[in-house]
Design a protein around this motif. Structure first.
Motif, PDB file in Angstrom:
ATOM      1  N   HIS A  95     -19.169  44.607-100.152  1.00 15.88           N
ATOM      2  CA  HIS A  95     -20.325  45.433 -99.834  1.00 15.88           C
ATOM      3  C   HIS A  95     -21.589  44.604-100.026  1.00 15.88           C
ATOM      4  CE1 HIS A  95     -17.183  48.361-100.718  1.00 15.88           C
ATOM      5  NE2 HIS A  95     -17.884  49.288-100.081  1.00 15.88           N
ATOM      6  N   SER A  96     -22.627  44.944 -99.294  1.00 12.74           N
ATOM      7  CA  SER A  96     -23.910  44.258 -99.444  1.00 12.74           C
ATOM      8  C   SER A  96     -24.784  45.007-100.436  1.00 12.74           C
ATOM      9  CB  SER A  96     -24.627  44.161 -98.091  1.00 12.74           C
ATOM     10  OG  SER A  96     -23.879  43.385 -97.180  1.00 12.74           O
ATOM     11  N   TRP A  97     -25.648  44.237-101.114  1.00 13.07           N
ATOM     12  CA  TRP A  97     -26.565  44.869-102.049  1.00 13.07           C
ATOM     13  C   TRP A  97     -27.892  45.195-101.385  1.00 13.07           C
ATOM     14  CZ3 TRP A  97     -25.366  39.533-103.073  1.00 13.07           C
ATOM     15  CH2 TRP A  97     -26.385  38.636-102.733  1.00 13.07           C
ATOM     16  N   GLN A  98     -28.631  46.090-102.005  1.00 15.85           N
ATOM     17  CA  GLN A  98     -29.957  46.500-101.555  1.00 15.85           C
ATOM     18  C   GLN A  98     -30.957  46.193-102.662  1.00 15.85           C
ATOM     19  OE1 GLN A  98     -31.344  48.095 -98.684  1.00 15.85           O
ATOM     20  NE2 GLN A  98     -33.260  47.703 -99.780  1.00 15.85           N
ATOM     21  N   GLY A  99     -32.033  45.451-102.326  1.00 16.30           N
ATOM     22  CA  GLY A  99     -33.064  45.140-103.309  1.00 16.30           C
ATOM     23  C   GLY A  99     -32.711  43.939-104.172  1.00 16.30           C
ATOM     24  N   THR A 100     -33.424  43.835-105.302  1.00 15.55           N
ATOM     25  CA  THR A 100     -33.223  42.696-106.205  1.00 15.55           C
ATOM     26  C   THR A 100     -32.931  43.173-107.623  1.00 15.55           C
ATOM     27  OG1 THR A 100     -35.614  42.590-106.594  1.00 15.55           O
ATOM     28  CG2 THR A 100     -34.718  41.190-104.846  1.00 15.55           C
ATOM     29  N   LEU A 103     -20.412  42.715-111.727  1.00 17.07           N
ATOM     30  CA  LEU A 103     -21.697  42.758-111.032  1.00 17.07           C
ATOM     31  C   LEU A 103     -21.999  44.214-110.684  1.00 17.07           C
ATOM     32  CD1 LEU A 103     -24.099  41.436-109.490  1.00 17.07           C
ATOM     33  CD2 LEU A 103     -22.584  41.298-107.499  1.00 17.07           C
ATOM     34  N   PHE A 104     -23.148  44.678-111.114  1.00 15.03           N
ATOM     35  CA  PHE A 104     -23.596  46.032-110.796  1.00 15.03           C
ATOM     36  C   PHE A 104     -24.755  45.922-109.805  1.00 15.03           C
ATOM     37  CE2 PHE A 104     -21.626  46.206-114.927  1.00 15.03           C
ATOM     38  CZ  PHE A 104     -20.961  47.422-114.963  1.00 15.03           C
ATOM     39  N   PHE A 105     -24.668  46.673-108.701  1.00  8.36           N
ATOM     40  CA  PHE A 105     -25.728  46.588-107.698  1.00  8.36           C
ATOM     41  C   PHE A 105     -25.832  47.888-106.911  1.00  8.36           C
ATOM     42  CE2 PHE A 105     -21.885  44.969-105.649  1.00  8.36           C
ATOM     43  CZ  PHE A 105     -21.883  45.562-104.393  1.00  8.36           C
ATOM     44  N   HIS A 106     -27.005  48.066-106.286  1.00 12.79           N
ATOM     45  CA  HIS A 106     -27.280  49.213-105.419  1.00 12.79           C
ATOM     46  C   HIS A 106     -26.657  48.931-104.053  1.00 12.79           C
ATOM     47  CE1 HIS A 106     -30.524  51.711-103.089  1.00 12.79           C
ATOM     48  NE2 HIS A 106     -29.342  52.299-103.077  1.00 12.79           N
ATOM     49  N   ASN A 107     -25.748  49.802-103.620  1.00 12.40           N
ATOM     50  CA  ASN A 107     -25.035  49.601-102.364  1.00 12.40           C
ATOM     51  C   ASN A 107     -25.974  49.823-101.182  1.00 12.40           C
ATOM     52  OD1 ASN A 107     -23.043  49.245-100.467  1.00 12.40           O
ATOM     53  ND2 ASN A 107     -22.145  51.279-100.745  1.00 12.40           N
TER      54      ASN A 107
END
Length: 402
Positions: free
Chosen positions: A210-215, A224-228
């Motif tokens: 999945h791609s992340w959104q933002g930084t 790794l925790f990120f906004h999808n």
């Protein structure tokens, strides 16, 4: 009675005067016949007169009876109207008494309800206070007093991105995430491998599903925790070793509906890690739009532990980080500096802005796309206009909770 008879006799004499004298017995018969017919007519007129008189008498009696009945009706109508008016007054009086009793009952209920609500609010506040103390019970008593120095570690051509080390692991690995929308993570063996491009072996390239959104990405205990990207409020927990999605969650409220920082135009949810674990900084629901919301997340289950509406605004903000459970928000008016921490929020209430000195960052030409605190290194990792920066901090012990 006499008048019709006289009229009949007169009519007979009148006709006899003008008639020619009888010449025969036939004329006498005609006269006699006419006389008989007049007698019949006279009798009919007498009967008509009698009937008319009887009708007149009956009508007079009927009129008299009607007049008497109308008088009685008017009397009864007046009495009924008076009774109705009296009943209406009694009903109105009774209604006023019922309304008054209802008012007294509602007033008592309101007082009881307010007392109950106040008691429940006090109990809830006490439970929340106890929960917060239990949630943030780690032995962390540091508070930020200043930014001592700046070190530019690397420079790239990418204006936005994030870089970090695992906040709690002893691993020396450094992770490089270029851009605000991407799915490629570069893993360097250590800081030296990041600084020297010719170091062998080269960085490991990790392609996420999945791609992340933002930084606002963070690495915590190997995940790794990120906004999808493409979702307003979904957080993904990604296993970097297995390269699979371990878990995911949806942040509640208005998370992800608005930019978390005005001067970070691609970040809608900013994740952070400190001595207390994993946090999310995001916007709130429409009723509190414009203020930052701080949410504590349990990293193992991705459950929401608690959430606070802070007094810190997203307007003119560029980044934020947490240190020992305290939120520090960095502002730069116009996005060009000076970069200054002007809002601090402590969920436990142990420190406030009045307890802190003026916290300025070394002047940079543009705003930061990310600033994250590393609890193990006790320093900040930042990305500013393509520069990967480390800020060393001045920290002191804060007052213990009573």
């Amino acid at each position: 009675m006499l008048a019709p008879r006289q009229a009949s006799d007169f009519l007979v004499l009148f006709l006899a005067a003008f008639l020619p004298p009888p010449h025969c017995a036939q004329d006498a018969a005609v006269v006699h016949y006419i006389y008989q017919r007049f007698q019949v007519l006279e009798q009919g007129l007498q009967k008509c007169t009698q009937a008319t008189r009887a009708y007149i008498q009956d009508f007079r009696e009927f009129s008299k009876n009607i007049s008497v009945m109308l008088g009685r009706c008017l009397t009864h109508t007046s009495e009924f109207k008076s009774a109705v008016n009296n009943l209406a007054l009694r009903v109105e009086h009774a209604q006023r008494e019922v309304d008054y009793l209802e008012y007294l009952r509602e007033a008592d209920m309101c007082i009881e309800s307010e007392d109950k609500m106040l008691a429940e609010k006090l109990v809830q506040e006490a439970e929340d206070e106890k929960k917060i103390r239990t949630l943030l019970n780690a032995s962390c008593d540091n508070m930020l007093m200043g930014i001592k120095s700046l070190k530019i570690v690397k420079k790239t051509m990418d204006r936005d991105g994030s870089w970090m080390k695992d906040a709690v692991s002893n691993s020396p690995k450094v992770y490089f995430l270029i851009g605000s929308r991407n799915n490629t993570v570069w893993e360097f063996a250590n800081m030296r491998a990041l600084l020297e491009d010719s170091t062998k072996p080269g960085p490991r390239k990790l392609i996420l599903t999945h791609s992340w959104q933002g930084t606002g990405q963070v690495i915590y205990k190997g995940f790794l925790f990120f906004h999808n990207q493409g979702t307003p409020n979904e957080i993904i927990k990604y296993n970097l070793q297995k390269r699979t999605v371990e878990d995911r969650m949806l942040l509640p409220g208005g998370a992800g509906r608005a930019l978390v920082y005005q001067h970070s135009p691609s970040t809608y949810i900013d994740l952070a890690v400190d001595e207390y674990g994993l946090w999310a900084i995001h916007s709130g629901p429409p009723g509190i739009h414009g203020y930052l919301v701080l949410t504590k997340i349990e990293p193992g289950t991705l459950g929401m532990e608690h959430s606070w509406v802070t007094p810190c605004k997203s307007q003119e903000a560029e980044a934020a980080f947490l240190l020992c459970g305290v939120l520090y928000v960095v502002y730069s008016f116009g996005g060009h500096g000076p970069h200054r921490i002007t809002c601090v929020y402590d969920p436990r209430g142990t420190i406030s802005e009045e307890d802190l000195p003026n916290l300025f960052f070394p002047r940079r030409p543009r705003s930061h796309s990310m600033i994250h605190y590393n609890a193990r290194d006790k320093q900040l990792y930042a990305w500013n206009d393509g520069n990967q920066i480390i800020y060393k901090l001045q920290i002191k012990r804060k007052q213990p909770l009573e």
